[in-house]
Design a protein around this motif. Structure first.
Motif, PDB file in Angstrom:
ATOM      1  N   SER A   1      -1.048  -3.387   0.545  1.00 43.09           N
ATOM      2  CA  SER A   1      -2.142  -2.438   0.788  1.00 43.09           C
ATOM      3  C   SER A   1      -2.117  -1.344  -0.260  1.00 43.09           C
ATOM      4  O   SER A   1      -1.111  -1.121  -0.939  1.00 43.09           O
ATOM      5  CB  SER A   1      -2.028  -1.830   2.194  1.00 43.09           C
ATOM      6  OG  SER A   1      -0.791  -1.161   2.361  1.00 43.09           O
ATOM      7  N   GLY A   2      -3.245  -0.646  -0.378  1.00 41.79           N
ATOM      8  CA  GLY A   2      -3.349   0.446  -1.342  1.00 41.79           C
ATOM      9  C   GLY A   2      -4.798   0.745  -1.658  1.00 41.79           C
ATOM     10  O   GLY A   2      -5.666   0.669  -0.782  1.00 41.79           O
TER      11      GLY A   2
ATOM     12  N   ASN B   1      -0.495   0.718  -4.955  1.00 41.60           N
ATOM     13  CA  ASN B   1       0.185   0.617  -3.660  1.00 41.60           C
ATOM     14  C   ASN B   1       0.092   1.929  -2.888  1.00 41.60           C
ATOM     15  O   ASN B   1       1.021   2.311  -2.172  1.00 41.60           O
ATOM     16  CB  ASN B   1       1.653   0.230  -3.871  1.00 41.60           C
ATOM     17  CG  ASN B   1       2.392   1.217  -4.778  1.00 41.60           C
ATOM     18  OD1 ASN B   1       1.758   1.987  -5.515  1.00 41.60           O
ATOM     19  ND2 ASN B   1       3.712   1.207  -4.741  1.00 41.60           N
ATOM     20  N   ASN B   2      -1.027   2.620  -3.022  1.00 41.18           N
ATOM     21  CA  ASN B   2      -1.202   3.935  -2.403  1.00 41.18           C
ATOM     22  C   ASN B   2      -1.563   3.797  -0.920  1.00 41.18           C
ATOM     23  O   ASN B   2      -2.729   3.867  -0.533  1.00 41.18           O
ATOM     24  CB  ASN B   2      -2.286   4.724  -3.144  1.00 41.18           C
ATOM     25  CG  ASN B   2      -2.369   6.162  -2.659  1.00 41.18           C
ATOM     26  OD1 ASN B   2      -1.408   6.689  -2.104  1.00 41.18           O
ATOM     27  ND2 ASN B   2      -3.506   6.800  -2.874  1.00 41.18           N
ATOM     28  N   SER B   3      -0.559   3.591  -0.090  1.00 38.10           N
ATOM     29  CA  SER B   3      -0.745   3.443   1.349  1.00 38.10           C
ATOM     30  C   SER B   3       0.450   4.037   2.073  1.00 38.10           C
ATOM     31  O   SER B   3       1.551   3.479   2.031  1.00 38.10           O
ATOM     32  CB  SER B   3      -0.900   1.961   1.713  1.00 38.10           C
ATOM     33  OG  SER B   3      -0.833   1.782   3.113  1.00 38.10           O
TER      34      SER B   3
ATOM     35  N   SER C   1       3.389   1.703   3.151  1.00 39.15           N
ATOM     36  CA  SER C   1       4.311   2.023   2.058  1.00 39.15           C
ATOM     37  C   SER C   1       4.775   0.778   1.297  1.00 39.15           C
ATOM     38  O   SER C   1       5.958   0.428   1.293  1.00 39.15           O
ATOM     39  CB  SER C   1       5.539   2.766   2.609  1.00 39.15           C
ATOM     40  OG  SER C   1       6.336   3.279   1.562  1.00 39.15           O
ATOM     41  N   PRO C   2       3.860   0.067   0.641  1.00 38.65           N
ATOM     42  CA  PRO C   2       4.225  -1.182  -0.028  1.00 38.65           C
ATOM     43  C   PRO C   2       5.270  -0.986  -1.135  1.00 38.65           C
ATOM     44  O   PRO C   2       5.262   0.017  -1.851  1.00 38.65           O
ATOM     45  CB  PRO C   2       2.901  -1.659  -0.615  1.00 38.65           C
ATOM     46  CG  PRO C   2       1.856  -0.950   0.156  1.00 38.65           C
ATOM     47  CD  PRO C   2       2.443   0.372   0.498  1.00 38.65           C
ATOM     48  N   ASP C   3       6.149  -1.958  -1.265  1.00 36.29           N
ATOM     49  CA  ASP C   3       7.214  -1.939  -2.251  1.00 36.29           C
ATOM     50  C   ASP C   3       6.619  -2.092  -3.650  1.00 36.29           C
ATOM     51  O   ASP C   3       5.941  -3.079  -3.940  1.00 36.29           O
ATOM     52  CB  ASP C   3       8.185  -3.086  -1.954  1.00 36.29           C
ATOM     53  CG  ASP C   3       9.376  -3.113  -2.899  1.00 36.29           C
ATOM     54  OD1 ASP C   3       9.482  -2.227  -3.770  1.00 36.29           O
ATOM     55  OD2 ASP C   3      10.200  -4.039  -2.765  1.00 36.29           O
ATOM     56  N   LYS C   4       6.880  -1.127  -4.529  1.00 35.72           N
ATOM     57  CA  LYS C   4       6.316  -1.186  -5.877  1.00 35.72           C
ATOM     58  C   LYS C   4       6.877  -2.355  -6.687  1.00 35.72           C
ATOM     59  O   LYS C   4       6.269  -2.789  -7.667  1.00 35.72           O
ATOM     60  CB  LYS C   4       6.525   0.120  -6.626  1.00 35.72           C
ATOM     61  CG  LYS C   4       7.974   0.468  -6.931  1.00 35.72           C
ATOM     62  CD  LYS C   4       8.054   1.807  -7.670  1.00 35.72           C
ATOM     63  CE  LYS C   4       9.490   2.187  -8.001  1.00 35.72           C
ATOM     64  NZ  LYS C   4       9.554   3.507  -8.696  1.00 35.72           N
ATOM     65  N   ALA C   5       8.018  -2.893  -6.265  1.00 31.48           N
ATOM     66  CA  ALA C   5       8.580  -4.051  -6.961  1.00 31.48           C
ATOM     67  C   ALA C   5       7.694  -5.282  -6.818  1.00 31.48           C
ATOM     68  O   ALA C   5       7.812  -6.235  -7.602  1.00 31.48           O
ATOM     69  CB  ALA C   5       9.976  -4.354  -6.423  1.00 31.48           C
ATOM     70  N   MET C   6       6.786  -5.272  -5.827  1.00 27.74           N
ATOM     71  CA  MET C   6       5.886  -6.400  -5.612  1.00 27.74           C
ATOM     72  C   MET C   6       4.578  -6.272  -6.387  1.00 27.74           C
ATOM     73  O   MET C   6       3.715  -7.144  -6.306  1.00 27.74           O
ATOM     74  CB  MET C   6       5.569  -6.546  -4.118  1.00 27.74           C
ATOM     75  CG  MET C   6       6.762  -6.931  -3.260  1.00 27.74           C
ATOM     76  SD  MET C   6       7.460  -8.536  -3.741  1.00 27.74           S
ATOM     77  CE  MET C   6       6.096  -9.640  -3.345  1.00 27.74           C
ATOM     78  N   LEU C   7       4.406  -5.202  -7.156  1.00 34.32           N
ATOM     79  CA  LEU C   7       3.160  -5.009  -7.902  1.00 34.32           C
ATOM     80  C   LEU C   7       2.880  -6.133  -8.909  1.00 34.32           C
ATOM     81  O   LEU C   7       1.737  -6.599  -9.011  1.00 34.32           O
ATOM     82  CB  LEU C   7       3.172  -3.651  -8.595  1.00 34.32           C
ATOM     83  CG  LEU C   7       2.914  -2.442  -7.678  1.00 34.32           C
ATOM     84  CD1 LEU C   7       3.231  -1.134  -8.396  1.00 34.32           C
ATOM     85  CD2 LEU C   7       1.463  -2.432  -7.190  1.00 34.32           C
TER      86      LEU C   7
END
Length: 479
Positions: A357-358, A394-396, A400-406
């Motif tokens: 999400s974001g 990932n602005n949620s 709070s999505p893991d930035k490593a998954m971007l």
């Protein structure tokens, strides 16, 4: 009945065999466990096939309403593992869909279940027409739609199944493979406005992605236990239950399937770009002359009509659903967010986890890569003169999505948006902050967007989504 013969290897038959053995294994839990395991192993060790199912149409649909004929649609499922929902066909007893569904790695013992329904406007529940079940064996099928008891004959349904052996090594079971279909839904508050000048601001989109399980595998983003708004939504107790009930009621209204929905399929970068076209059509449904363009720079309704077929500089809130792998999104300033502490929870239907999400926004770039971003763009350039990309983040706070998954997110969207560039950045990235601001500045300066449109707000005389849903602010925890 042509095409309607049950699959002799179906799970139903296997379960019947289990029942026979159970009678001889009464009192022996160990034997029962062995039999159950054998059935499961049988189901998942059989050969698999890749399916292309074409839902052609139906005839003889009964008239269930006093007024009019019927507005039929169908829901198709394979073994309760994967499903699709068709478009609604209006005012007909002989609907023609010609809609295709591709699913990979399906066990040959699987069953296809189709339920036909009649869209009942103004009612929370649609009328049930009937259903049928068939095997996934290849071939053209003519199937009887079976209604409730004593009303079995509810028409005839035609479909065609093409089947090929699945790849080796196999991909995940029941893997949705397209087409990438989307629907656009108008907020129920739209009809109550008399001064609405941009229907996009009141719309939600649902786009079914392919390959989510291939990219994200078993990775999900759970709700953020350290985020106060999320604690209020997902906590235990009567207050949180009331909040979730209100959010779910709002979600159901926003994503209701209707004849007024817009539908489409993503097959090229051009199709993706059309998702971002902004503004309301002028009365003639055309863009206008050069002189009209020059007089449209003052931010008037005429300007917004002029830009109906151009990419709108806007920021969108999104989630990728853990329930059906759909990308759901809307503009961040949509009025229906005004009663909600969490925009993402509303899109996710209060699910306690999502894939990701974001927020995201489209932005232009020179074809020679000499510049990028709305700050260097000019409306004197046509949209075809530049390249376009999606900048997603990932602005949620809720999930709070893991930035490593971007990087995974970026790869997934590029896979779904053929020929369309995607860039994924962390919410704290300076480039992202500047790009979002440039997008909003351009909307304010050149596209007639007002500052209040950048955040959820209610126009004079407009009812909130919660009021439309009949839920009070107190019930959802709004002060």
């Amino acid at each position: 009945m042509p095409g309607g013969r049950r699959n002799p290897l179906s799970v139903t038959k296997l379960v019947e065999k289990v029942a026979d053995v159970v009678h001889t294994a009464t009192g022996n839990a160990h034997d029962l466990a062995k039999v159950t395991k054998s059935v499961v192993d049988n189901k998942f060790n059989v050969p698999c096939v890749d399916l292309v199912i074409k839902f052609i149409g139906a005839s003889g649909i009964p008239k269930l309403d006093v007024v009019g004929t019927a507005d039929p649609y169908f829901v198709a499922k394979i073994d309760d593992e994967v499903s699709m929902v068709s478009t609604v066909k209006t005012n007909t007893l002989t609907p023609v869909w010609n809609e295709t569904w591709r699913v990979k790695n399906v066990p040959i013992t699987s069953d296809l279940l189709v339920e036909v329904l009649d869209k009942d406007f103004g009612s929370p529940i649609d009328d049930f027409v009937g259903k049928f079940k068939t095997s996934v064996a290849a071939g053209a099928k003519e199937l009887e739609i079976e209604g409730p008891l004593f009303r079995r004959d509810r028409g005839t349904f035609w479909l065609k199944i093409d089947s090929t052996p699945s790849s080796d090594p196999p991909e995940p079971r029941y893997l949705f493979d397209g087409p990438i279909r989307y629907s656009r839904h108008l907020s129920p508050t739209v009809g109550r406005l008399t001064n609405l000048d941009d229907a996009r601001l009141y719309s939600t989109w649902k786009l079914y992605l392919i390959g989510v399980s291939l990219y994200f595998k078993d990775v999900y983003q759970h709700w953020n236990v350290n985020y106060k708004a999320a604690q209020t939504i997902f906590g235990i107790g009567a207050t949180s239950l009331a909040v979730r009930t209100g959010i779910q009621a709002g979600h159901k209204m926003l994503y209701a399937r209707s004849t007024s929905n817009g539908f489409g399929v993503i097959e090229s970068a051009t199709d993706v770009l059309k998702l971002f076209h902004g503004g309301r059509l002028n009365p003639k449904g055309i863009v206008g002359s050069d002189q009209e363009y020059l007089s449209a720079q003052d931010g008037t309704p005429a300007a917004r009509s002029f830009f109906a077929h151009r990419v709108k500089p806007a920021v969108y809130t999104y989630i990728i659903s853990a329930e059906d792998d759909s990308l759901r999104f809307s503009e961040t300033g949509a009025a229906f967010f005004v009663d909600f502490a969490s925009k993402h929870a509303l899109h996710a239907n209060c699910c306690d986890r999502v894939r990701y999400s974001g927020e995201f926004h489209p932005r232009p770039r020179a074809k020679d890569n000499s510049w990028i971003g709305w700050q260097d763009f000019s409306d004197s350039m046509s949209d075809e003169m530049v390249d376009w990309e999606v900048l997603i983040d990932n602005n949620s706070g809720t999930y709070s999505p893991d930035k490593a998954m971007l990087p995974t997110l970026q790869a997934l969207l590029e896979y779904n948006f053929p020929g369309f560039k995607v860039q994924a950045l962390d919410r704290e990235d300076e480039e992202l902050t500047k790009s979002v601001q440039a997008c909003r500045d351009y909307a304010l300066k050149y596209r007639g967007v007002q500052v209040k449109h950048l955040q959820p707000h209610l126009e004079e005389g407009e009812e909130s989504l919660m009021k439309c849903a009949g839920v009070s602010n107190a019930a959802i925890g709004v002060q």
